[in-house]
Write a protein that holds these residues in place. Structure first.
Motif, PDB file in Angstrom:
ATOM      1  N   ASP A  15      55.596  61.476 -48.708  1.00  9.60           N
ATOM      2  CA  ASP A  15      56.711  60.558 -47.738  1.00  9.60           C
ATOM      3  C   ASP A  15      55.534  59.573 -47.199  1.00  9.60           C
ATOM      4  OD1 ASP A  15      54.540  62.823 -46.629  1.00  9.60           O
ATOM      5  OD2 ASP A  15      55.410  62.037 -44.221  1.00  9.60           O
ATOM      6  N   ALA A  16      55.608  58.820 -46.650  1.00 10.54           N
ATOM      7  CA  ALA A  16      54.588  57.973 -46.041  1.00 10.54           C
ATOM      8  C   ALA A  16      54.304  58.075 -44.675  1.00 10.54           C
ATOM      9  CB  ALA A  16      55.063  56.536 -46.298  1.00 10.54           C
ATOM     10  N   PHE A  17      52.579  58.311 -44.480  1.00  2.35           N
ATOM     11  CA  PHE A  17      51.848  58.624 -43.496  1.00  2.35           C
ATOM     12  C   PHE A  17      50.522  57.991 -42.933  1.00  2.35           C
ATOM     13  CE2 PHE A  17      50.108  60.186 -46.916  1.00  2.35           C
ATOM     14  CZ  PHE A  17      48.392  60.715 -46.648  1.00  2.35           C
ATOM     15  N   SER A  18      50.726  57.901 -41.412  1.00  2.00           N
ATOM     16  CA  SER A  18      49.446  56.889 -41.498  1.00  2.00           C
ATOM     17  C   SER A  18      48.395  58.412 -41.099  1.00  2.00           C
ATOM     18  CB  SER A  18      49.906  56.863 -39.994  1.00  2.00           C
ATOM     19  OG  SER A  18      50.095  55.723 -40.642  1.00  2.00           O
ATOM     20  N   GLY A  19      46.491  57.760 -41.693  1.00  2.00           N
ATOM     21  CA  GLY A  19      45.537  58.731 -42.220  1.00  2.00           C
ATOM     22  C   GLY A  19      44.553  57.810 -41.387  1.00  2.00           C
ATOM     23  N   TYR A  20      43.346  58.885 -41.435  1.00  2.00           N
ATOM     24  CA  TYR A  20      42.071  57.959 -41.405  1.00  2.00           C
ATOM     25  C   TYR A  20      41.419  58.229 -43.022  1.00  2.00           C
ATOM     26  CZ  TYR A  20      42.095  57.582 -36.740  1.00  2.00           C
ATOM     27  OH  TYR A  20      42.073  57.171 -35.218  1.00  2.00           O
ATOM     28  N   VAL A  21      40.805  57.916 -43.269  1.00  2.00           N
ATOM     29  CA  VAL A  21      39.969  58.297 -44.681  1.00  2.00           C
ATOM     30  C   VAL A  21      38.951  59.085 -44.852  1.00  2.00           C
ATOM     31  CG1 VAL A  21      38.364  56.982 -46.783  1.00  2.00           C
ATOM     32  CG2 VAL A  21      40.958  55.668 -45.312  1.00  2.00           C
ATOM     33  N   GLN A  22      39.030  60.301 -45.269  1.00  2.00           N
ATOM     34  CA  GLN A  22      38.520  61.151 -45.465  1.00  2.00           C
ATOM     35  C   GLN A  22      37.106  61.658 -46.762  1.00  2.00           C
ATOM     36  OE1 GLN A  22      40.358  65.054 -47.345  1.00  2.00           O
ATOM     37  NE2 GLN A  22      40.301  65.916 -44.773  1.00  2.00           N
ATOM     38  N   SER A  23      37.556  60.852 -47.323  1.00  2.00           N
ATOM     39  CA  SER A  23      36.541  60.637 -48.007  1.00  2.00           C
ATOM     40  C   SER A  23      36.399  59.364 -49.393  1.00  2.00           C
ATOM     41  CB  SER A  23      36.014  61.694 -49.172  1.00  2.00           C
ATOM     42  OG  SER A  23      37.613  61.986 -49.956  1.00  2.00           O
ATOM     43  N   TYR A  24      35.511  58.719 -49.649  1.00  2.00           N
ATOM     44  CA  TYR A  24      35.803  57.733 -50.370  1.00  2.00           C
ATOM     45  C   TYR A  24      34.866  58.067 -51.787  1.00  2.00           C
ATOM     46  CZ  TYR A  24      34.460  52.578 -52.301  1.00  2.00           C
ATOM     47  OH  TYR A  24      34.958  52.415 -53.444  1.00  2.00           O
TER      48      TYR A  24
END
Length: 265
Positions: A101-110
């Motif tokens: 599904d499409a969702f919103s979130g914060y970047v946890q790791s890069y």
């Protein structure tokens, strides 16, 4: 919208509809990949880019400036700690919807790794702002070797869809690893049903065995499994304490690998 060649694809540009059909996007920017892993809390993508496109992705190299607060029934809320974390919108390709599904979130790791003179491989994980619940249609299947009953309906599976089952012992009775090969609809229903594994709680009982409970109000982390007579796993109810979903095949009837971690009720 035209996407420049800097996204690291073999084409020079693409229209919005072509991107939606073929690629993952993060804030509308293409992440062309089939390497994807979903857990109850986060989505991880690995994909290539060339050097002319890397500056766009490096905006995420200071990731993780947020905290996770537990909510009732195993849910959670993410909060910005440093005043600079911005939620991103993650959208799956049309062909991956469902089970994603499409969702919103914060970047946890890069993370980035140079793999050629003008080529880098990126690994980005995005944690959901809140839990996933009942996104796609329920299922109602019968007539196979295995049945897994959830709050989102019954999944009927052939023996060929069930992998090698293993167990690790604990004081609460042991955890089972149950790998499954599922269709789009089956995978979507299962992960919709079991989206809050933090609700599976170990409880210590004085002068007795430890127990495991499902703290959700609708027992959504509990599944009932009906198995063949020769199966290692017995018929009964189990609590889903974790799962992962990844792609394993081009066969649409079983292209998703879902690995369940089960605690005995």
């Amino acid at each position: 919208m035209e996407i420049p060649s800097t996204v690291g694809t073999t084409t020079t540009s693409g229209t919005t509809s072509e991107i939606a059909a073929s690629w993952w996007t993060i804030n509308g920017w293409p992440a062309p990949t089939d390497s994807v892993t979903l857990t109850p809390t986060a989505l991880s993508l690995s994909f290539p880019t060339d050097r002319s496109g890397i500056d766009h992705w490096r905006q995420f190299d200071r990731s993780g400036d947020y905290s996770r607060t537990a909510q009732f029934g195993g849910g959670w809320r993410l909060d910005d700690d440093a005043g600079r974390a911005e939620a991103v919108d993650v959208t799956p390709p049309l062909d991956y919807d469902p089970p994603f599904d499409a969702f919103s979130g914060y970047v946890q790791s890069y993370e980035e790794q140079q793999v050629a003179a003008d080529r880098l491989e990126l690994d980005i994980s995005v944690e959901r702002l809140h839990e996933r619940r009942d996104v796609f249609s329920a299922v109602d299947q019968t007539g196979e070797d295995w049945t897994i009953s959830t709050v989102r309906g019954d999944l009927a599976l052939s023996n060929e869809q069930v992998g090698q089952i293993s167990q690790t012992g604990t004081t609460a009775g042991g955890d089972w690893s149950l790998p499954l090969a599922l269709s789009d609809a089956q995978a979507a229903a299962l992960v919709d049903a079991c989206g809050v594994p933090d609700a599976v709680v170990d409880q210590t009982v004085a002068d007795g065995d430890d127990t495991v409970t499902d703290a959700t109000p609708d027992d959504r982390q509990t599944i009932t499994v009906s198995t063949p007579s020769d199966a290692v796993l017995s018929d009964g109810s189990y609590l889903v304490s974790d799962w992962t979903l990844s792609r394993q095949s081009f066969d649409e009837t079983r292209r998703w690998r879902v690995k369940l971690t089960l605690a005995e009720e």
